[in-house]
Design a protein around this motif. Structure first.
Motif, mmCIF file in Angstrom:
data_model
loop_
_atom_site.group_PDB
_atom_site.id
_atom_site.type_symbol
_atom_site.label_atom_id
_atom_site.label_comp_id
_atom_site.label_asym_id
_atom_site.label_seq_id
_atom_site.Cartn_x
_atom_site.Cartn_y
_atom_site.Cartn_z
ATOM 1 N N MET A 1 -6.404 12.561 11.113
ATOM 2 C CA MET A 1 -5.662 11.419 11.634
ATOM 3 C C MET A 1 -4.838 10.769 10.516
ATOM 4 S SD MET A 1 -7.274 8.108 13.504
ATOM 5 C CE MET A 1 -6.753 6.663 12.609
ATOM 6 N N ALA A 2 -3.621 10.392 10.843
ATOM 7 C CA ALA A 2 -2.743 9.761 9.846
ATOM 8 C C ALA A 2 -3.279 8.385 9.477
ATOM 9 C CB ALA A 2 -1.347 9.621 10.417
ATOM 10 N N SER A 3 -3.184 8.057 8.207
ATOM 11 C CA SER A 3 -3.693 6.749 7.787
ATOM 12 C C SER A 3 -2.727 5.658 8.244
ATOM 13 C CB SER A 3 -3.860 6.709 6.265
ATOM 14 O OG SER A 3 -2.644 6.356 5.651
ATOM 15 N N ARG A 4 -3.261 4.536 8.675
ATOM 16 C CA ARG A 4 -2.428 3.433 9.149
ATOM 17 C C ARG A 4 -2.307 2.365 8.063
ATOM 18 N NH1 ARG A 4 0.699 5.090 12.323
ATOM 19 N NH2 ARG A 4 1.062 3.159 13.422
ATOM 20 N N ARG A 5 -2.608 2.781 6.834
ATOM 21 C CA ARG A 5 -2.540 1.866 5.705
ATOM 22 C C ARG A 5 -1.099 1.409 5.521
ATOM 23 N NH1 ARG A 5 -2.486 3.270 0.265
ATOM 24 N NH2 ARG A 5 -2.064 5.321 1.064
ATOM 25 N N ARG A 6 -0.948 0.116 5.311
ATOM 26 C CA ARG A 6 0.394 -0.409 5.115
ATOM 27 C C ARG A 6 0.713 -0.499 3.642
ATOM 28 N NH1 ARG A 6 0.116 -4.628 9.067
ATOM 29 N NH2 ARG A 6 1.134 -3.694 10.825
ATOM 30 N N THR A 7 1.915 -0.153 3.301
ATOM 31 C CA THR A 7 2.354 -0.232 1.926
ATOM 32 C C THR A 7 3.554 -1.158 1.871
ATOM 33 O OG1 THR A 7 1.689 2.069 1.678
ATOM 34 C CG2 THR A 7 3.045 1.160 -0.062
ATOM 35 N N LEU A 8 3.608 -1.956 0.831
ATOM 36 C CA LEU A 8 4.744 -2.856 0.665
ATOM 37 C C LEU A 8 5.799 -2.179 -0.203
ATOM 38 C CD1 LEU A 8 5.663 -5.856 1.195
ATOM 39 C CD2 LEU A 8 4.892 -6.301 -1.135
ATOM 40 N N LEU A 9 7.030 -2.181 0.277
ATOM 41 C CA LEU A 9 8.155 -1.656 -0.501
ATOM 42 C C LEU A 9 9.091 -2.820 -0.785
ATOM 43 C CD1 LEU A 9 9.049 1.632 1.402
ATOM 44 C CD2 LEU A 9 7.888 1.408 -0.786
ATOM 45 N N LYS A 10 9.342 -3.062 -2.049
ATOM 46 C CA LYS A 10 10.200 -4.175 -2.430
ATOM 47 C C LYS A 10 11.590 -3.646 -2.776
ATOM 48 C CE LYS A 10 10.451 -8.099 -5.610
ATOM 49 N NZ LYS A 10 9.787 -8.799 -6.724
ATOM 50 N N VAL A 11 12.586 -4.162 -2.057
ATOM 51 C CA VAL A 11 13.968 -3.747 -2.248
ATOM 52 C C VAL A 11 14.799 -4.974 -2.627
ATOM 53 C CG1 VAL A 11 15.999 -2.839 -1.041
ATOM 54 C CG2 VAL A 11 13.749 -1.863 -0.596
ATOM 55 N N ILE A 12 15.619 -4.828 -3.652
ATOM 56 C CA ILE A 12 16.480 -5.924 -4.107
ATOM 57 C C ILE A 12 17.923 -5.580 -3.761
ATOM 58 C CG2 ILE A 12 17.184 -7.299 -6.132
ATOM 59 C CD1 ILE A 12 14.198 -7.330 -5.879
ATOM 60 N N ILE A 13 18.659 -6.545 -3.201
ATOM 61 C CA ILE A 13 20.068 -6.334 -2.891
ATOM 62 C C ILE A 13 20.894 -7.160 -3.870
ATOM 63 C CG2 ILE A 13 21.890 -6.552 -1.170
ATOM 64 C CD1 ILE A 13 19.885 -6.261 1.003
ATOM 65 N N LYS A 48 10.538 -6.216 7.213
ATOM 66 C CA LYS A 48 10.639 -5.409 8.417
ATOM 67 C C LYS A 48 9.608 -4.293 8.316
ATOM 68 C CE LYS A 48 13.756 -2.585 11.155
ATOM 69 N NZ LYS A 48 15.037 -2.623 11.815
ATOM 70 N N GLU A 49 8.908 -4.069 9.413
ATOM 71 C CA GLU A 49 7.957 -2.959 9.465
ATOM 72 C C GLU A 49 8.750 -1.687 9.721
ATOM 73 O OE1 GLU A 49 4.394 -3.177 9.350
ATOM 74 O OE2 GLU A 49 4.938 -5.161 8.615
ATOM 75 N N VAL A 50 8.555 -0.682 8.889
ATOM 76 C CA VAL A 50 9.253 0.580 9.104
ATOM 77 C C VAL A 50 8.255 1.720 9.077
ATOM 78 C CG1 VAL A 50 11.507 -0.113 8.210
ATOM 79 C CG2 VAL A 50 9.813 0.771 6.647
ATOM 80 N N LEU A 59 8.762 -3.344 4.593
ATOM 81 C CA LEU A 59 9.913 -3.375 3.711
ATOM 82 C C LEU A 59 10.216 -4.844 3.436
ATOM 83 C CD1 LEU A 59 11.936 -1.425 2.434
ATOM 84 C CD2 LEU A 59 13.367 -1.706 4.454
ATOM 85 N N GLN A 60 10.164 -5.223 2.185
ATOM 86 C CA GLN A 60 10.463 -6.598 1.800
ATOM 87 C C GLN A 60 11.827 -6.543 1.110
ATOM 88 O OE1 GLN A 60 8.325 -8.576 -1.546
ATOM 89 N NE2 GLN A 60 7.360 -9.733 0.095
#
Length: 186
Positions: A1-13, A48-50, A59-60
């Motif tokens: 089963m795929a893990s449903r662990r959430r990871t935070l990705l920080k993106v700067i514009i 946003k959840e992606v 995605l932050q």
């Protein structure tokens, strides 16, 4: 089963004032565009959840002020970034010419462990304006700049029309994950 662990990705514009950083972020996260221009003070972020390759990410997206007077805030905001999005207005040569400064400033402030391979994505925004007739930065010129910086992915976008915004952010997520450490198997 795929893990449903959430990871935070920080993106700067990053990019000059008025190139459409906030509009691109709002178009991607909220599917909305406003003609009301209001300068970002300091920094702001949306999440946003992606889903990417059956994993869930938060995605932050950090939207920073384009004015020089806020650049001293950089260090705090840039640290821990997974990807940096550089934005310019295809109708403004000055915003294109300033890309090197934004990129250098980011690398100095964020001090990533491997600056040569840190993921950047370039967005040439406002391609919808005047049917493309007021454009001063050619796609060829932008692609040449990207090639000179280690083949940075490039997208021509319109925050107003939503052109390429989804595709650009898919690429941003993919690139942000490149530097993710391999998971420990136990």
């Amino acid at each position: 089963m795929a893990s449903r662990r959430r990871t935070l990705l920080k993106v700067i514009i990053l990019g000059d004032s008025g190139v459409g950083k906030t509009s691109l972020m709002n178009q991607y996260v909220n599917k909305k565009f406003s003609n009301q221009y209001k300068a970002t003070i300091g920094a702001d972020f949306l999440t946003k959840e992606v889903q990417y390759e059956d994993r869930l990410f938060t995605l932050q997206i950090w939207d920073t002020a384009g004015q020089e007077r806020f650049q001293s805030l950089g260090v705090a905001f840039y640290r821990g970034a997974d990807c940096c999005v550089l934005v310019y207005d295809v109708n403004s040569m000055k915003s294109f010419d300033n890309l090197n400064n934004w990129r250098e400033e980011f690398l100095i402030q964020a001090s990533p462990s491997d600056p040569d391979n840190f993921p950047f994505v370039l967005l040439g925004n406002k391609v919808d304006i005047d049917g493309g007739n007021s454009r001063v930065v050619s796609e060829k010129k932008a692609k040449a700049w990207c090639a000179s910086k280690g083949n940075i992915p490039y997208f021509e976008t319109s925050a107003k029309e939503g052109t390429n915004v989804e595709d650009a952010f898919q690429c941003i997520v993919k690139d942000a994950l490149k530097n993710e450490p391999e998971e420990e198997l136990f």
